[in-house]
Write a protein that holds these residues in place. Structure first.
Motif, PDB file in Angstrom:
ATOM      1  N   ILE A 139       6.468  91.677  91.583  1.00 16.41           N
ATOM      2  CA  ILE A 139       6.703  92.403  90.336  1.00 16.41           C
ATOM      3  C   ILE A 139       5.849  93.663  90.258  1.00 16.41           C
ATOM      4  O   ILE A 139       6.288  94.695  89.776  1.00 16.41           O
ATOM      5  CB  ILE A 139       6.405  91.497  89.106  1.00 16.41           C
ATOM      6  N   ASP A 140       4.614  93.581  90.748  1.00 15.93           N
ATOM      7  CA  ASP A 140       3.703  94.695  90.528  1.00 15.93           C
ATOM      8  C   ASP A 140       2.544  94.616  91.512  1.00 15.93           C
ATOM      9  O   ASP A 140       2.308  93.592  92.152  1.00 15.93           O
ATOM     10  CB  ASP A 140       3.163  94.621  89.099  1.00 15.93           C
ATOM     11  N   THR A 141       1.811  95.711  91.586  1.00 15.56           N
ATOM     12  CA  THR A 141       0.533  95.740  92.281  1.00 15.56           C
ATOM     13  C   THR A 141      -0.531  96.036  91.232  1.00 15.56           C
ATOM     14  O   THR A 141      -0.428  97.010  90.494  1.00 15.56           O
ATOM     15  CB  THR A 141       0.513  96.810  93.385  1.00 15.56           C
ATOM     16  N   THR A 176      -3.787  92.129  98.365  1.00 14.08           N
ATOM     17  CA  THR A 176      -2.806  92.911  99.131  1.00 14.08           C
ATOM     18  C   THR A 176      -3.039  92.774 100.632  1.00 14.08           C
ATOM     19  O   THR A 176      -2.185  93.178 101.424  1.00 14.08           O
ATOM     20  CB  THR A 176      -2.846  94.399  98.727  1.00 14.08           C
ATOM     21  N   ASN A 177      -4.156  92.193 101.030  1.00 17.91           N
ATOM     22  CA  ASN A 177      -4.425  91.929 102.448  1.00 17.91           C
ATOM     23  C   ASN A 177      -3.786  90.630 102.931  1.00 17.91           C
ATOM     24  O   ASN A 177      -3.784  90.351 104.120  1.00 17.91           O
ATOM     25  CB  ASN A 177      -5.936  91.850 102.704  1.00 17.91           C
ATOM     26  N   GLN A 200       4.517  86.548 102.287  1.00 15.30           N
ATOM     27  CA  GLN A 200       5.762  86.081 102.902  1.00 15.30           C
ATOM     28  C   GLN A 200       6.088  84.647 102.484  1.00 15.30           C
ATOM     29  O   GLN A 200       7.249  84.328 102.214  1.00 15.30           O
ATOM     30  CB  GLN A 200       5.657  86.199 104.423  1.00 15.30           C
ATOM     31  N   CYS A 201       5.075  83.800 102.381  1.00 10.72           N
ATOM     32  CA  CYS A 201       5.291  82.409 101.936  1.00 10.72           C
ATOM     33  C   CYS A 201       5.828  82.375 100.504  1.00 10.72           C
ATOM     34  O   CYS A 201       6.765  81.624 100.209  1.00 10.72           O
ATOM     35  CB  CYS A 201       3.993  81.609 102.022  1.00 10.72           C
ATOM     36  N   LEU A 202       5.225  83.159  99.629  1.00  9.57           N
ATOM     37  CA  LEU A 202       5.674  83.188  98.239  1.00  9.57           C
ATOM     38  C   LEU A 202       7.121  83.654  98.134  1.00  9.57           C
ATOM     39  O   LEU A 202       7.912  83.092  97.373  1.00  9.57           O
ATOM     40  CB  LEU A 202       4.757  84.082  97.400  1.00  9.57           C
ATOM     41  N   ASP A 245      -4.282  93.591  94.093  1.00 10.09           N
ATOM     42  CA  ASP A 245      -3.561  92.331  94.238  1.00 10.09           C
ATOM     43  C   ASP A 245      -2.080  92.575  94.022  1.00 10.09           C
ATOM     44  O   ASP A 245      -1.700  93.405  93.187  1.00 10.09           O
ATOM     45  CB  ASP A 245      -4.007  91.295  93.180  1.00 10.09           C
ATOM     46  N   TYR A 246      -1.265  91.826  94.750  1.00  8.58           N
ATOM     47  CA  TYR A 246       0.161  91.781  94.435  1.00  8.58           C
ATOM     48  C   TYR A 246       0.361  90.741  93.355  1.00  8.58           C
ATOM     49  O   TYR A 246      -0.296  89.705  93.353  1.00  8.58           O
ATOM     50  CB  TYR A 246       0.985  91.396  95.660  1.00  8.58           C
TER      51      TYR A 246
END
Length: 192
Positions: free
Chosen positions: A25-27, A8-9, A15-17, A185-186
């Motif tokens: 979708i989720d964290t 998440t940092n 932004q690239c993804l 994590d995202y």
């Protein structure tokens, strides 16, 4: 279909993804446990905790198929819930075919599986890969009992797990057992 997990940092990576078509979708929140799990609740007399055997595969697959609602597959609006449920059932099938997971702990009620804990072992660390309890017996301490059984019967240095930030029952369980939040994590999915 492709998925990616990033810290998440990692705002630039996020932004690239998104620029190339990935959707958030989720964290996923990550927890760790070092020490001994204390058991507050007495186990029901008709519940047995043990390691899984091949004969349990079909019943465990049904639990996996019918009892998940918080998974990233169920949260993705582009994945049908029946397909998401089949993915979870296949996750268990892959354990029994030797493709995913190193150990599986079961909760049996009157000799029938009502819960499972699928584990990956890497460098003496236990990773909770998938845990499920039949809706009919949720809230009775079976998840805690299975984690405690693994902790007592598998040599390890720590236990690690990740879960969806929206899965409050799991987060409460891990915190109650003494797991500590270690990161997040995202989770992104890409569909073509």
């Amino acid at each position: 279909f492709v998925f990616s997990k990033i810290s998440t940092n990692s705002v630039n990576m996020w932004q690239c993804l998104e620029r190339v078509g990935f959707n958030l979708i989720d964290t996923n929140v990550k927890f760790e446990f070092h020490g001994n799990i204390s058991s507050e609740r007495k186990q029901q007399k008709d519940i047995e905790i043990c390691f899984a055997e091949k004969k349990h595969q079909q019943a465990i697959g049904k639990i996996a198929r019918d009892n998940f609602i918080y998974s990233r597959f169920h949260l993705d609006p582009l994945i049908d819930n029946d397909i998401a449920s089949q993915i979870k059932q296949n996750w268990v099938k892959n354990y029994f075919s030797g493709k995913r997971g190193d150990e599986m702990v079961l909760a049996l009620l009157n000799d029938e599986p009502v819960g499972f804990l699928q584990l990956i072992i890497k460098d003496r660390e236990l990773f909770i890969d998938l845990i499920g309890v039949d809706k009919k017996v949720q809230g009775k301490g079976l998840a805690s009992a299975m984690i405690k059984y693994a902790e007592e019967n598998i040599i390890h240095t720590c236990i690690k797990v990740g879960t969806q930030i929206g899965n409050l029952p799991s987060i409460k369980l891990y915190q109650k057992l003494g797991f500590v939040l270690t990161g997040s994590d995202y989770v992104f999915h890409y569909h073509s």
